[in-house]
Enzyme design. Structure first.
Site, PDB file in Angstrom:
ATOM      1  N   GLY A 135       0.819  -1.211   0.000  1.00 49.40           N
ATOM      2  CA  GLY A 135       0.000   0.000   0.000  1.00 49.40           C
ATOM      3  C   GLY A 135       0.853   1.260   0.000  1.00 49.40           C
ATOM      4  N   SER A 213       4.656  -5.561  -3.043  1.00 48.63           N
ATOM      5  CA  SER A 213       4.709  -4.124  -3.302  1.00 48.63           C
ATOM      6  C   SER A 213       5.467  -3.428  -2.159  1.00 48.63           C
ATOM      7  CB  SER A 213       3.289  -3.594  -3.485  1.00 48.63           C
ATOM      8  OG  SER A 213       3.303  -2.301  -4.003  1.00 48.63           O
TER       9      SER A 213
END
Ligand SMILES: *[C@@H]1O[C@H](CO)[C@@H](O)[C@H](O)[C@H]1NC(C)=O
Ligand SMILES: *[C@@H]1O[C@H](CO)[C@@H](O)[C@H](O)[C@H]1NC(C)=O
Ligand SMILES: *[C@@H]1O[C@H](CO)[C@@H](O)[C@H](O)[C@H]1NC(C)=O
Length: 605
Positions: A135, A213
């Protein structure tokens, strides 16, 4: 949340009555360093095995007030039963706090350092998979990672939260704001695992840390940190990023601190002590508000020695025996092209008014390199010089995919795999190529875009965490995916479900071998060919909407619109700040685009 003592009595009785069976209902554990905790019963996705779910165990004191920005403090023990049946608070960012009502906003928003534990047998000693969410270091929480696929396997799953955004990463490199507090949150959660996971049926000597990520940035940062004790991690998986990615290190923390101090209306903001005081005392939401347009990430040189030197240097000195699996999705960077497309093209009145060189340079500049080398080299090697100063984007699309993926994801992952490969433990590298029914590309309305997302950033997680109602084929694939991750975590070697004869080999040289994850697992010998994978893929025309339409007889990539109401966790990568008139106009447009994106997430939180 504490329960009444009546429940405590029930706790004692039930604990005695069900001590023999693997599943305790309701599930209760006495956490060695803390106290009793109550969980809930859930079940796995494919074979309906019972799971005990402890969805919000606090591992640290609330990092609020005097503790804000500081290293986390282990949670003190409690005596009443702690109710961990439901997910609790998520770490605050501007968007999720904005969505709260007045009563909720008055609560201690920063009290979010909790982790979730999922187990099938409290008295077992199973390998632990420890997930660090992504995120862009500013979004995400534990509830977004449901356990029902991974828990088909015999593991204990832990999903931790950590401070995000300004609260997690702001640093002035002073004792008041030493830096990398979010990585220290993860380290404290790993410490909690060492001390307590045996009470949940987990084996603290078999811990696999994995993340995707920004979570892969956090994961690799934690792995290479000299402050992560030897023995806390046995294996690691990084999906679609590494701490070597340009966006995984924040180089402007000091500038941010001064700017936020000024935006908060404090006096004397040239003085770092005044900055510290100002941000420590700021109301949570006001701080989040002034920092809402900024990106955050770990810093180099924090005062606690979490990342005392450049990641590259830390890897050179790295000597722990931690096997690594590292990879990316086939079109990994396309999310940055999708999220920035309007901002990049608007100042010119549309893509058609831009030259190939102009658009390609914007894509390359997301990599924040200052030498110009990537620009020159990528333009030179990936794009026909005859079209560089034309607007023949049709001939450049595949290069655009390669460029944006290489600069931000593929090259940092390959570099990490190579650097770790020179160390002592095996390194497995992969490209995730499976295109199923769902794609995270469809989290946003992208109908205006002239291109498709392809095998998008985060699409790999669709098959590890059940957030979409998968069809039969995708479910079959998810079983293979889970098996690869599980076998790597447990045996240190990824294995192909149903094909014991297929051996996934670790890299022998920096080139390879590496493997492709698709319906079938296949192998490649030179991972550097992935840097031009899209330029060389005969199927790439399907990515371009006009070309795909012209080819109506062909089988388009048909990725269904996601019907899910799920939250979106991989968000805005804002374009790099630039100076100059035309550029600041562009920057304005980028900000507008960022706001538009933020706006579309708001209601999800
Ligand atoms: C974490 O635990 C605290 C208590 O320490 C609780 O107030 C909070 O709601 C919990 N948060 C989450 C995310 O469960
Ligand atoms: C605020 O939201 C919470 C959680 O949804 C709800 O329980 C509470 O009633 C709301 N309070 C007000 C004043 O709307
Ligand atoms: C873009 O091109 C169109 C047509 O060539 C032109 O009318 C328009 O003014 C251009 N927009 C900008 C911002 O230059």
């Amino acid at each position: 949340m504490k329960l009444a003592t009546g429940v405590l009595c029930m706790f004692a009785t039930v604990a005695l009555a069900t001590a023999q069976s693997a599943i305790m209902d309701p599930p209760q554990v006495i956490i060695p360093t803390q106290g009793p905790v109550l969980g809930a019963i859930d079940e796995t996705a494919w074979t309906n095995q019972k799971i005990m779910a402890f969805r919000s165990i606090p591992f640290a004191e609330s990092p609020n007030g005097p503790l804000r920005f500081l290293p986390p403090k282990a949670k003190a023990a409690w005596t009443d039963v702690y109710d961990a049946r439901e997910f609790g608070r998520i770490c605050p960012n501007y968007e999720n706090v904005l969505a709260l009502n007045d009563t909720q906003r008055k609560e201690d928003l920063e009290d979010c350092l909790n982790l979730s534990v999922y187990s099938k047998d409290l008295s077992a000693k199973k390998p632990v998979m420890f997930y660090v969410h992504g995120g862009i270091f500013g979004f995400g929480n534990a509830a977004l990672y449901p356990p029902h696929y991974l828990m088909e396997k015999d593991i204990v799953l832990v999903v931790t939260q950590y401070r995000i955004g300004s609260l997690g990463f702001m640093s002035t490199f002073t004792p008041e704001m030493p830096g990398n507090q979010a990585i220290m949150d993860v380290q404290l959660a790993l410490d909690w695992v060492q001390k307590n996971i045996h009470a949940f049926g987990g084996d603290p000597t078999k811990v696999t840390i994995f993340g995707q990520s920004a979570g892969a940035g956090m994961t690799s940062g934690t792995v290479i940190s000299p402050k992560t004790p030897e023995g806390h991690i046995q294996r690691s998986i990084v999906q679609s990023a590494s701490i070597l990615a340009p966006w995984c290190i924040n180089r402007i923390a000091l500038e941010q601190a001064k700017r936020f101090c000024e935006s908060l209306g404090c006096q004397g903001c040239n003085d770092v002590q005044k900055q510290n005081e100002c941000m420590k005392n700021a109301d949570t939401f006001e701080l989040l508000t002034v920092a809402r347009q900024d990106m955050f990430a770990p810093v180099v040189g924090d005062l606690n020695g979490v990342l005392p030197e450049e990641p590259k240097t830390l890897i050179e000195k790295f000597s722990k025996n931690i096997p690594v699996m590292a990879g990316f999705t086939k079109h990994d960077g396309s999310f940055l092209m999708a999220q920035n497309f309007d901002a990049f093209t608007a100042p010119y009145g549309g893509l058609a008014n831009m030259t190939v060189r102009q658009f390609a340079n914007l894509l390359i500049d997301t990599g924040k390199d200052t030498t110009g080398l990537p620009n020159n080299l990528l333009l030179h090697t990936l794009i026909d010089p005859a079209i560089l100063d034309t607007n023949n984007h049709d001939a450049a699309w595949y290069a655009y995919y390669d460029i944006i993926s290489d600069v931000n994801i593929k090259s940092p992952v390959i570099a990490y795999a190579s650097a770790m490969q020179r160390r002592i433990a095996p390194v497995y590298a992969y490209s995730f190529d499976y295109a199923g029914e769902y794609s995270r590309f469809n989290d946003q309305d992208n109908s205006q875009l002239p291109f498709e997302g392809g095998v998008y950033h985060s699409d790999d997680n669709i098959y590890l965490f059940d957030r979409f109602p998968l069809n039969a084929d995708d479910t079959e694939f998810a079983k293979k995916m889970v098996h690869l991750w599980y076998t790597f975590a447990v045996e240190g070697e990824p294995k192909v479900l149903g094909h014991t004869e297929i051996t996934v080999k670790p890299k022998e040289t920096e080139a390879g071998p590496y493997f492709h994850i698709n319906k079938d697992v296949t192998f490649g010998t030179n991972i550097l060919t992935e840097l031009t994978a899209i330029s060389h893929d005969p199927e790439s025309y399907k990515l371009i909407r006009s070309k795909a339409n012209n080819n109506a007889s062909q089988n388009n990539i048909k990725i269904e619109k996601a019907k899910s109401e799920e939250e979106v966790d991989q968000q805005i990568q804002k374009a790099p700040a630039k100076k100059g008139s035309g550029k600041s106009r562009r920057r304005g447009a980028m900000k507008k685009r960022a706001r538009k994106i933020v706006g579309s997430f708001k209601h999800h939180f």
